[in-house]
Scaffold this motif. Structure first.
Motif, PDB file in Angstrom:
ATOM      1  N   GLU A   1       0.247  -4.578   3.016  1.00 60.00           N
ATOM      2  CA  GLU A   1      -0.176  -4.512   1.613  1.00 60.00           C
ATOM      3  C   GLU A   1      -1.129  -3.356   1.380  1.00 60.00           C
ATOM      4  O   GLU A   1      -1.030  -2.632   0.388  1.00 60.00           O
ATOM      5  N   LEU A   2      -2.060  -3.200   2.322  1.00 56.27           N
ATOM      6  CA  LEU A   2      -3.047  -2.124   2.199  1.00 56.27           C
ATOM      7  C   LEU A   2      -2.371  -0.767   2.239  1.00 56.27           C
ATOM      8  O   LEU A   2      -2.692   0.115   1.444  1.00 56.27           O
TER       9      LEU A   2
ATOM     10  N   GLU B   1      -1.069 -12.709   9.360  1.00 56.23           N
ATOM     11  CA  GLU B   1      -1.734 -12.423   8.079  1.00 56.23           C
ATOM     12  C   GLU B   1      -2.371 -11.033   8.095  1.00 56.23           C
ATOM     13  O   GLU B   1      -2.347 -10.325   7.091  1.00 56.23           O
TER      14      GLU B   1
ATOM     15  N   THR C   1       0.686  -0.119   1.394  1.00 53.66           N
ATOM     16  CA  THR C   1       1.422   0.021   0.139  1.00 53.66           C
ATOM     17  C   THR C   1       0.491   0.439  -0.990  1.00 53.66           C
ATOM     18  O   THR C   1       0.792   1.366  -1.748  1.00 53.66           O
ATOM     19  N   GLU C   2      -0.652  -0.223  -1.078  1.00 53.10           N
ATOM     20  CA  GLU C   2      -1.613   0.104  -2.133  1.00 53.10           C
ATOM     21  C   GLU C   2      -2.169   1.508  -1.946  1.00 53.10           C
ATOM     22  O   GLU C   2      -2.337   2.260  -2.917  1.00 53.10           O
TER      23      GLU C   2
ATOM     24  N   LYS D   1       0.391  -8.628   7.491  1.00 52.84           N
ATOM     25  CA  LYS D   1       0.752  -8.618   6.070  1.00 52.84           C
ATOM     26  C   LYS D   1      -0.290  -7.857   5.257  1.00 52.84           C
ATOM     27  O   LYS D   1       0.048  -7.083   4.354  1.00 52.84           O
ATOM     28  N   LEU D   2      -1.555  -8.099   5.598  1.00 56.96           N
ATOM     29  CA  LEU D   2      -2.637  -7.427   4.876  1.00 56.96           C
ATOM     30  C   LEU D   2      -2.582  -5.922   5.107  1.00 56.96           C
ATOM     31  O   LEU D   2      -2.757  -5.134   4.173  1.00 56.96           O
TER      32      LEU D   2
END
Length: 140
Positions: free
Chosen positions: A59-60, A52, A62-63, A55-56
């Protein structure tokens, strides 16, 4: 921790000492099984936590990439606007400078005309004074 009771039939066959040892053995097995279950649960939790977190992080990233793209676009727009505004100001300044130059030229020209007028008046006065002085000394 649960208390294990050994049925009377087994207790009579094994005896008190053996029954107590058997209960201790079952308790030890239960404790070991619980420890193993906790260890397995911890391992699963840690593995899941790492997954996780990965994944976080993804995502971070990507953002953050998206935010960086937006910031870059906005900076580009701001730079274009600044360039445009500076161009407008430059044109306005050049027009204002040209206007002031022409006004200054007119003032200098008027000032020169005024100076020439007063110089002629001064020369005429000087000539009149010289003529008067010469007449005074020559006629006498």
């Amino acid at each position: 921790m649960s208390v294990i009771t050994i049925p009377r039939v087994i207790r009579e066959r094994l005896g008190d000492d053996a029954s107590d040892a058997f209960a201790t053995l079952i308790n030890d097995i239960d404790i070991g099984a619980r420890k193993d279950a906790i260890a397995i649960a911890e391992e699963r939790f840690e593995r899941r936590l790492v997954e996780e977190a990965g994944k976080l992080r993804l995502e971070l990233r990507t953002e953050i990439g998206k935010v960086n793209e937006r910031i870059t676009l906005e900076i580009g727009k701001v730079n274009e606007r600044i360039t445009e505004e500076v161009g407008k100001l430059r044109v306005e300044l050049l027009l204002e400078i040209e206007k002031l130059r022409s006004e200054l030229s007119v003032k200098i020209e008027n000032s020169s005309k005024e100076n020439i007028k007063w110089m002629f008046l001064f020369w005429i006065g000087q000539i009149a004074a010289m003529v008067a002085i010469i007449k005074y000394f020559v006629i006498k």
